[in-house]
Design a protein around this motif. Structure first.
Motif, PDB file in Angstrom:
ATOM      1  N   UNK A 100      41.257  41.718  57.688  1.00 34.51           N
ATOM      2  CA  UNK A 100      40.641  42.790  58.476  1.00 34.51           C
ATOM      3  C   UNK A 100      40.116  42.206  59.780  1.00 34.51           C
ATOM      4  N   UNK A 101      40.517  42.771  60.927  1.00 35.45           N
ATOM      5  CA  UNK A 101      39.944  42.308  62.190  1.00 35.45           C
ATOM      6  C   UNK A 101      38.428  42.527  62.220  1.00 35.45           C
ATOM      7  N   UNK A 102      37.730  41.594  62.828  1.00 38.02           N
ATOM      8  CA  UNK A 102      36.268  41.681  62.910  1.00 38.02           C
ATOM      9  C   UNK A 102      35.835  42.973  63.599  1.00 38.02           C
ATOM     10  N   UNK A 103      36.556  43.404  64.626  1.00 36.16           N
ATOM     11  CA  UNK A 103      36.188  44.634  65.330  1.00 36.16           C
ATOM     12  C   UNK A 103      36.259  45.847  64.400  1.00 36.16           C
ATOM     13  N   UNK A 104      37.229  45.870  63.505  1.00 35.19           N
ATOM     14  CA  UNK A 104      37.339  46.982  62.558  1.00 35.19           C
ATOM     15  C   UNK A 104      36.222  46.899  61.526  1.00 35.19           C
ATOM     16  N   UNK A 105      35.927  45.699  61.033  1.00 34.04           N
ATOM     17  CA  UNK A 105      34.790  45.534  60.123  1.00 34.04           C
ATOM     18  C   UNK A 105      33.514  46.053  60.770  1.00 34.04           C
ATOM     19  N   UNK A 106      33.281  45.677  62.022  1.00 29.47           N
ATOM     20  CA  UNK A 106      32.066  46.089  62.714  1.00 29.47           C
ATOM     21  C   UNK A 106      32.009  47.605  62.907  1.00 29.47           C
ATOM     22  N   UNK A 107      33.159  48.223  63.202  1.00 33.40           N
ATOM     23  CA  UNK A 107      33.202  49.679  63.372  1.00 33.40           C
ATOM     24  C   UNK A 107      32.879  50.392  62.062  1.00 33.40           C
ATOM     25  N   UNK A 108      33.389  49.870  60.951  1.00 40.54           N
ATOM     26  CA  UNK A 108      33.097  50.469  59.654  1.00 40.54           C
ATOM     27  C   UNK A 108      31.621  50.301  59.300  1.00 40.54           C
ATOM     28  N   UNK A 109      31.067  49.121  59.569  1.00 45.39           N
ATOM     29  CA  UNK A 109      29.636  48.908  59.307  1.00 45.39           C
ATOM     30  C   UNK A 109      28.772  49.854  60.133  1.00 45.39           C
ATOM     31  N   UNK A 110      29.153  50.081  61.387  1.00 45.13           N
ATOM     32  CA  UNK A 110      28.405  51.007  62.236  1.00 45.13           C
ATOM     33  C   UNK A 110      28.489  52.429  61.676  1.00 45.13           C
ATOM     34  N   UNK A 111      29.684  52.843  61.263  1.00 46.04           N
ATOM     35  CA  UNK A 111      29.844  54.165  60.638  1.00 46.04           C
ATOM     36  C   UNK A 111      28.996  54.261  59.380  1.00 46.04           C
ATOM     37  N   UNK A 112      28.976  53.190  58.586  1.00 45.93           N
ATOM     38  CA  UNK A 112      28.199  53.193  57.342  1.00 45.93           C
ATOM     39  C   UNK A 112      26.715  53.389  57.633  1.00 45.93           C
ATOM     40  N   UNK A 113      26.210  52.682  58.625  1.00 46.27           N
ATOM     41  CA  UNK A 113      24.791  52.820  58.990  1.00 46.27           C
ATOM     42  C   UNK A 113      24.504  54.214  59.553  1.00 46.27           C
ATOM     43  N   UNK A 114      25.402  54.707  60.410  1.00 50.64           N
ATOM     44  CA  UNK A 114      25.203  56.032  60.998  1.00 50.64           C
ATOM     45  C   UNK A 114      25.299  57.146  59.955  1.00 50.64           C
ATOM     46  N   UNK A 115      26.157  56.947  58.947  1.00 52.62           N
ATOM     47  CA  UNK A 115      26.359  57.969  57.929  1.00 52.62           C
ATOM     48  C   UNK A 115      25.368  57.934  56.784  1.00 52.62           C
ATOM     49  N   UNK A 116      24.583  56.852  56.714  1.00 55.70           N
ATOM     50  CA  UNK A 116      23.600  56.683  55.641  1.00 55.70           C
ATOM     51  C   UNK A 116      22.670  57.878  55.598  1.00 55.70           C
ATOM     52  N   UNK A 117      22.371  58.496  54.480  1.00 51.06           N
ATOM     53  CA  UNK A 117      22.555  57.995  53.125  1.00 51.06           C
ATOM     54  C   UNK A 117      23.851  58.457  52.455  1.00 51.06           C
ATOM     55  N   UNK A 118      24.751  59.095  53.194  1.00 49.45           N
ATOM     56  CA  UNK A 118      25.998  59.564  52.599  1.00 49.45           C
ATOM     57  C   UNK A 118      27.074  58.490  52.685  1.00 49.45           C
ATOM     58  N   UNK A 119      28.058  58.596  51.801  1.00 49.93           N
ATOM     59  CA  UNK A 119      29.197  57.696  51.840  1.00 49.93           C
ATOM     60  C   UNK A 119      30.116  58.107  52.992  1.00 49.93           C
ATOM     61  N   UNK A 120      30.676  57.124  53.669  1.00 51.05           N
ATOM     62  CA  UNK A 120      31.689  57.370  54.689  1.00 51.05           C
ATOM     63  C   UNK A 120      33.007  56.810  54.164  1.00 51.05           C
ATOM     64  N   UNK A 121      34.109  57.285  54.733  1.00 48.65           N
ATOM     65  CA  UNK A 121      35.400  56.878  54.204  1.00 48.65           C
ATOM     66  C   UNK A 121      36.466  56.921  55.288  1.00 48.65           C
TER      67      UNK A 121
END
Length: 142
Positions: A9-30
């Protein structure tokens, strides 16, 4: 002999998913991963396609609308990518498949990356339909 499964996984994609996860908290993102798919060895993510979580209980489940998923698959195909796998978050849980994840897995030999925010960890698993189980795979960020 097949190699142990690995998801790159490219680091940029990992970082984008982590940002989505934080922004979507407390719900699951997918979402869906596109790239180069190898059923037994090394699959390589080239892109990620975020999806809305339409589950009835998005704090503890995720579901991609089937029509939206087909649209994402069309975009992948147009770009010459294969379906590498899927990702979702467990905002307050371990980065491993839940019983619900196991029961709903339908894409043989594809990767299912799971991001946990509490504790902060990332794990990835391959669904093995022949014996209906997830197999842990290495995740390489580059």
């Amino acid at each position: 002999m097949t190699a142990d499964p690995e998801l790159v996984v490219p680091i940029a994609i990992r970082d984008a998913i982590l940002e989505r996860a934080r922004d979507g908290h407390p719900e699951e993102v997918c979402g869906v991963f596109g790239g180069g798919y190898d059923p037994d060895g090394r699959s390589r993510v080239h892109s990620q396609y975020p999806a809305d979580n339409v589950a009835e209980t998005p704090r503890t489940r995720y579901r991609i609308d089937p029509e939206a998923q087909l649209e994402l698959f069309d975009r992948l195909e147009e770009r010459g990518e294969e379906i590498v796998g899927f990702y979702h978050t467990h905002p307050r849980g371990p980065p491993r498949p839940s019983d619900t994840d196991v029961a709903r897995a339908t894409w043989p030999d594809r990767s299912y990356l799971i991001v946990s925010l509490e504790p902060h960890e990332i794990g990835s698993w391959r669904w093995r339909a022949d014996d209906e189980r997830f197999e842990r795979e290495a995740v390489v960020f580059e």
